[in-house]
Design an enzyme around this catalytic site. Structure first.
Site, mmCIF file in Angstrom:
data_model
loop_
_atom_site.group_PDB
_atom_site.id
_atom_site.type_symbol
_atom_site.label_atom_id
_atom_site.label_comp_id
_atom_site.label_asym_id
_atom_site.label_seq_id
_atom_site.Cartn_x
_atom_site.Cartn_y
_atom_site.Cartn_z
ATOM 1 N N ASP A 1 0.808 -1.219 0.000
ATOM 2 C CA ASP A 1 0.000 0.000 0.000
ATOM 3 C C ASP A 1 0.841 1.269 0.000
ATOM 4 O O ASP A 1 0.375 2.322 0.422
ATOM 5 C CB ASP A 1 -0.936 0.002 1.214
ATOM 6 N N GLU A 2 2.083 1.172 -0.456
ATOM 7 C CA GLU A 2 2.959 2.351 -0.472
ATOM 8 C C GLU A 2 3.767 2.394 -1.766
ATOM 9 O O GLU A 2 4.310 1.375 -2.174
ATOM 10 C CB GLU A 2 3.999 2.268 0.654
HETATM 11 MG MG LIG Z 1 -0.417 2.481 4.787
#
Ligand SMILES: [Mg+2]
Length: 403
Positions: A111-112
């Site tokens: 998620d990055e």
């Molecule tokens: Mg995050």
């Protein structure tokens, strides 16, 4: 030219992505607005909090605690299972969207992402404005929020995206190091784990400013090669590039398993490593590649990760040779702590086998069993499991155990 790097981080990714999934599928409530959690894989590890909603957090629920404990704090807690397939889909969509802003996007975790925005000022005059645009578009198009950190390097961008959440854009440019970075606790510095921050606190180095001014000799005495990193990081120095495909990701194969229970049982861990070695070696042979480096990955009950690696004398896809190396690495590096997750990684993969065989290697060591192993792979593939592991692999395990 000064670089401009964005770090884009999905806020509370697992819970947010599950909320989006549920809303898309007709669920009436937005689980981000109620006391809710994403609970660990029920088959593998019964009931651990993986992510929590802000309401649950306010009621004292913390990540990694057992679900029964969370329920005590929050009796009307709603529990949802993680959906890894959906998360991967969202993650790919997220990265693809960011690539519309710059071709240089590095996925840092599920998620990055880092984006190298250097040189795009002809297109986007104001970086803060464009970051806000990205943030708002993600919210409007995909239904979840992100934080964006803007800086002159990856380290500072990553630190900035963490400042205040959710749905925020922050900067940490060079001229803001003193005012924004230095007052922070050393434990919040990127890559500083629990152990390192404890050591630093013992040395009476509490803030990042104190670390920046710490005596380099004293730091080296305690932290060895890590000392340089710590010093640079405290000054906000990081020259690493945003690489579209992280080398170790594109050029490696790995597998990890979260164990049903934390364990210090060496035999159990070795057995797990045996299956994992067979799994990654099979994938390696399918790709007609050979590994040069082998690594063992550990994560303990405190969620502290460590890994160790070693080079093979020759590139190989032979499970037997690779498992031997895995065991050596394991035995030399396992810290005898309760292990939560363990894994094997093969890296520096090459296409063509280097046929140079050292004169000093015994014949047995270099005997290539790959044709037998390919047959076993086919059988295993047909039945879709890890049932067959060659007898010689088991023999190594027995041999190593007896030693
Ligand atoms: Mg995050």
């Amino acid at each position: 030219m000064e670089r401009i790097i964005f770090h884009v981080d999905v806020n509370n990714a697992f819970l947010s992505w599950t909320a989006v999934y549920l809303l898309n599928n007709g669920y009436q409530e937005d689980i981000r607005q109620i006391p809710s959690i994403i609970g660990g894989d029920e088959k593998e590890r019964k009931g651990i909090v993986l992510a929590k909603s802000p309401v649950a957090k306010k009621m004292g629920v913390v990540t990694a605690e057992p679900i029964f404990q969370a329920k005590k704090k929050c009796p009307n807690l709603k529990i949802f299972k993680p959906n890894m397939e959906w998360y991967k889909e969202k993650s790919t969509e997220f990265k693809k969207y960011l690539q519309t802003y710059s071709p240089i996007v590095e996925q840092f975790s599920i998620d990055e992402c880092f984006i190298d925005m250097t040189g795009t000022h002809y297109l986007y005059k104001d970086y803060i404005e464009v970051a806000n645009k990205i943030k708002n578009e993600i919210k409007n198009n995909f239904g979840y929020t992100v934080n964006i950190g803007i800086a002159n390097n990856k380290l500072c961008a990553k630190m900035a995206s963490d400042f205040e959440k959710p749905n925020k854009v922050h900067t940490l440019f060079k001229d803001e190091i003193v005012s924004k970075l230095w007052p922070m606790d050393v434990k919040d510095l990127f890559m500083v784990g629990k152990k390192t921050s404890q050591e630093l606190h013992k040395m009476n180095i509490n803030t990042i400013e104190e670390l920046a001014h710490a005596n380099p000799k004293k730091l080296s005495a305690v932290f060895k090669s890590q000392a340089n990193y710590l010093k640079d990081a405290a000054w906000g120095i990081d020259d690493s590039e945003v690489s579209e495909e992280k080398r170790h990701k594109s050029n490696s194969i790995s597998t990890t398993d979260t164990l049903p229970h934390d364990t210090e049982d060496i035999e159990k861990l070795k057995e797990r490593l045996l299956f994992q070695t067979e799994r990654v070696c099979r994938e390696l042979r399918e790709k007609n590649k050979y590994a040069t480096t082998v690594a063992v990955i550990f994560k303990n009950n405190n969620f502290t990760s460590y890994s160790a690696q070693a080079k093979l004398s020759n590139p190989t896809s032979d499970s037997k040779l690779i498992y031997k190396k895995v065991l050596t690495i394991f035995e030399n590096n396992y810290k005898k702590d309760p292990i939560r997750l363990i894994g094997v990684r093969l890296a520096d993969l090459v296409e063509i086998k280097n046929e140079q065989i050292s004169l000093f290697d015994s014949n047995e060591d270099n005997y290539d069993e790959s044709s037998i192993q390919k047959t076993i792979d086919q059988i295993n593939k047909k039945f879709g499991n890890d049932l067959i592991i060659s007898a010689s692999l088991k023999a190594i395990e027995r041999h190593e155990t007896l030693k």
